[in-house]
Design a protein around this motif. Structure first.
Motif, PDB file in Angstrom:
ATOM      1  N   ASP A 113       0.594  -1.228  -0.122  1.00 17.61           N
ATOM      2  CA  ASP A 113       0.005   0.038   0.214  1.00 17.61           C
ATOM      3  C   ASP A 113       0.775   1.000  -0.037  1.00 17.61           C
ATOM      4  O   ASP A 113       0.310   2.712   0.071  1.00 17.61           O
ATOM      5  CB  ASP A 113      -1.123   0.159   1.649  1.00 17.61           C
ATOM      6  N   SER A 114       2.315   1.247  -0.118  1.00 20.47           N
ATOM      7  CA  SER A 114       3.181   2.648   0.111  1.00 20.47           C
ATOM      8  C   SER A 114       4.096   2.361  -1.331  1.00 20.47           C
ATOM      9  O   SER A 114       4.399   1.435  -1.275  1.00 20.47           O
ATOM     10  CB  SER A 114       3.319   2.563   1.680  1.00 20.47           C
ATOM     11  N   ALA A 115       5.045   3.759  -0.888  1.00 21.15           N
ATOM     12  CA  ALA A 115       6.014   4.255  -1.839  1.00 21.15           C
ATOM     13  C   ALA A 115       7.361   3.285  -1.110  1.00 21.15           C
ATOM     14  O   ALA A 115       8.450   3.573  -1.781  1.00 21.15           O
ATOM     15  CB  ALA A 115       5.734   4.976  -2.359  1.00 21.15           C
ATOM     16  N   GLU A 125      14.419  -0.551   3.162  1.00 19.45           N
ATOM     17  CA  GLU A 125      15.538  -0.309   3.851  1.00 19.45           C
ATOM     18  C   GLU A 125      14.086   0.636   4.714  1.00 19.45           C
ATOM     19  O   GLU A 125      14.198   0.240   6.323  1.00 19.45           O
ATOM     20  CB  GLU A 125      16.304   0.784   4.203  1.00 19.45           C
ATOM     21  N   GLU A 126      13.066   1.258   4.039  1.00 12.21           N
ATOM     22  CA  GLU A 126      12.553   2.466   5.687  1.00 12.21           C
ATOM     23  C   GLU A 126      11.609   1.493   6.462  1.00 12.21           C
ATOM     24  O   GLU A 126      11.126   0.871   7.398  1.00 12.21           O
ATOM     25  CB  GLU A 126      11.703   3.510   4.713  1.00 12.21           C
ATOM     26  N   ILE A 127      10.757   0.437   5.552  1.00 18.72           N
ATOM     27  CA  ILE A 127       9.991  -0.224   5.731  1.00 18.72           C
ATOM     28  C   ILE A 127      10.363  -1.757   7.322  1.00 18.72           C
ATOM     29  O   ILE A 127       9.968  -2.087   8.199  1.00 18.72           O
ATOM     30  CB  ILE A 127       9.406  -0.997   4.862  1.00 18.72           C
ATOM     31  N   TYR A 139       8.285  -9.861  -3.723  1.00 19.66           N
ATOM     32  CA  TYR A 139       6.284  -9.653  -3.469  1.00 19.66           C
ATOM     33  C   TYR A 139       5.811  -8.056  -3.424  1.00 19.66           C
ATOM     34  O   TYR A 139       4.638  -8.386  -3.984  1.00 19.66           O
ATOM     35  CB  TYR A 139       6.360  -9.128  -1.293  1.00 19.66           C
ATOM     36  N   ARG A 140       6.439  -7.173  -3.785  1.00 19.87           N
ATOM     37  CA  ARG A 140       5.823  -6.320  -4.044  1.00 19.87           C
ATOM     38  C   ARG A 140       5.827  -6.137  -5.438  1.00 19.87           C
ATOM     39  O   ARG A 140       4.540  -6.070  -6.074  1.00 19.87           O
ATOM     40  CB  ARG A 140       7.045  -4.346  -3.794  1.00 19.87           C
ATOM     41  N   ARG A 141       6.468  -6.787  -6.092  1.00 23.90           N
ATOM     42  CA  ARG A 141       6.234  -6.642  -7.587  1.00 23.90           C
ATOM     43  C   ARG A 141       4.887  -7.448  -8.179  1.00 23.90           C
ATOM     44  O   ARG A 141       4.057  -7.482  -9.173  1.00 23.90           O
ATOM     45  CB  ARG A 141       7.195  -7.357  -8.360  1.00 23.90           C
ATOM     46  N   ARG A 142       4.963  -8.934  -6.985  1.00 25.28           N
ATOM     47  CA  ARG A 142       3.287  -9.556  -7.314  1.00 25.28           C
ATOM     48  C   ARG A 142       2.310  -9.443  -6.881  1.00 25.28           C
ATOM     49  O   ARG A 142       1.588  -9.393  -8.292  1.00 25.28           O
ATOM     50  CB  ARG A 142       3.856 -11.217  -6.733  1.00 25.28           C
ATOM     51  N   PHE A 143       2.789  -8.266  -5.355  1.00 27.88           N
ATOM     52  CA  PHE A 143       1.335  -8.555  -4.757  1.00 27.88           C
ATOM     53  C   PHE A 143       0.716  -6.806  -5.011  1.00 27.88           C
ATOM     54  O   PHE A 143       0.125  -6.630  -4.061  1.00 27.88           O
ATOM     55  CB  PHE A 143       0.664  -8.357  -3.905  1.00 27.88           C
TER      56      PHE A 143
END
Length: 321
Positions: free
Chosen positions: A274-276, A280-282, A309-313
């Motif tokens: 849900d975020s950009a 590292e920050e996450i 994971y981000r690319r997939r979902f």
């Protein structure tokens, strides 16, 4: 034109029927000529849902119409606990002719009874996963995801997950823009990732009876990036670390460390979706300390690194024209 046939029976769960139907109908309204939706009972007579609603089918399954739909949807409900032999026999004969087999909630029990899930990975409502696995050892039952795709077979977890699965199927058939329009109209997420857990960490764990332990559970959820060692949490509960660890597991069903791990992973997944924010920050926000620590947790639990994971979902931005 893709035909969608929804099977009805007494004591069906009404939302298992109407949720997917609303999604497919929304696609038809958005792009006319894409889906033809029909409902049918064995003999064509109305059925009463488990909530007391009466559903009137379009026709009978036994009248020979629509026995080879593109998408065959089998909802769940109390009626699946005592499956009618005639319905199971119909599914066994006609189910393999459908291009896509879909079950919602305990509808997977009917597909299993008909032998249509043999050799497949599948899921169902969390309360019936053990029964499905016990009664049908030839099925690879996965109790965690909200839906599972395995070839032309798609099974979903409890009730509202049928909407998530239907949206995913529409997105597959017609593209993201159409699925997004339907989701906005229904005021739901475009789609939760299929491997999202049926339970959040808070729901997966029992709620502690004692107030200090309940407060600690809430604290962990609201502060995943803080010091969440047993010693720190025990001090917050005003207990010794040993007493706290024993009491926490006894009252919640999982160790403090396991609960913390689930909360942090769940929070990291939401931020990736849900975020950009960068990895590292996450990782810092979720208490992992380093991107490598978060990567190991993701690979161990989800089989994919955070970036993958981000690319997939994470939904891709719709193209502008």
């Amino acid at each position: 034109m893709r035909s969608v046939l929804v099977v009805l029976f007494d004591d069906v769960q009404s939302l298992d029927v109407t949720g997917p139907v609303e999604v497919f109908n929304g696609a038809e309204l958005h792009r006319p000529g894409t889906y033809r939706i029909r409902t049918a009972t064995l003999d064509g007579t109305p059925v009463r849902t488990s909530s007391g609603l009466t559903l009137v089918p379009d026709h009978a399954l036994t009248d020979g119409r629509g026995t080879a739909p593109h998408t065959l949807v089998v909802p769940g409900g109390q009626g699946t606990r005592r499956p009618a032999p005639d319905l199971v026999a119909w599914l066994r004969e006609h189910g393999p002719r459908a291009e896509r087999l879909v079950s919602v909630c305990t509808g997977a029990i009917l597909l299993a009874e008909a032998g249509l899930l043999d050799g497949h990975r599948a899921t169902t409502h969390w309360a019936y996963c053990d029964k499905l696995a016990r009664d049908h050892p030839e099925i690879e039952v996965d109790p965690d995801p909200i839906y599972v795709r395995d070839g032309n077979v798609a099974t979903s977890a409890g009730v509202t997950s049928g909407i998530d699965l239907a949206l995913a199927l529409v997105e597959e058939d017609l593209g993201r823009d159409t699925a997004l329009s339907i989701a906005r109209h229904l005021v739901v997420f475009l789609r939760r990732p299929g491997n999202q857990a049926q339970f959040s960490a808070q729901l997966a764990a029992q709620t502690a009876r004692r107030e200090p332990l309940r407060e600690v559970q809430q604290w962990i959820t609201e502060h995943p990036g803080d010091d969440l060692t047993v010693e720190s949490l025990a001090a917050r509960a005003r207990l010794s670390p040993r007493h706290f660890a024993r009491a926490f597991q006894a009252e919640t069903g999982m160790t403090p460390g396991r609960y913390v791990d689930r909360v942090r992973l769940e929070h990291a997944r939401r931020l990736l979706e849900d975020s950009a924010d960068g990895v590292e920050e996450i990782s810092r926000a979720c208490g992992y300390g380093t991107p490598e620590a978060m990567r190991r947790a993701f690979v161990r639990t989800l089989g994919a690194a955070p970036a993958e994971y981000r690319r997939r979902f994470r939904p891709a931005p719709s193209p502008t024209h």
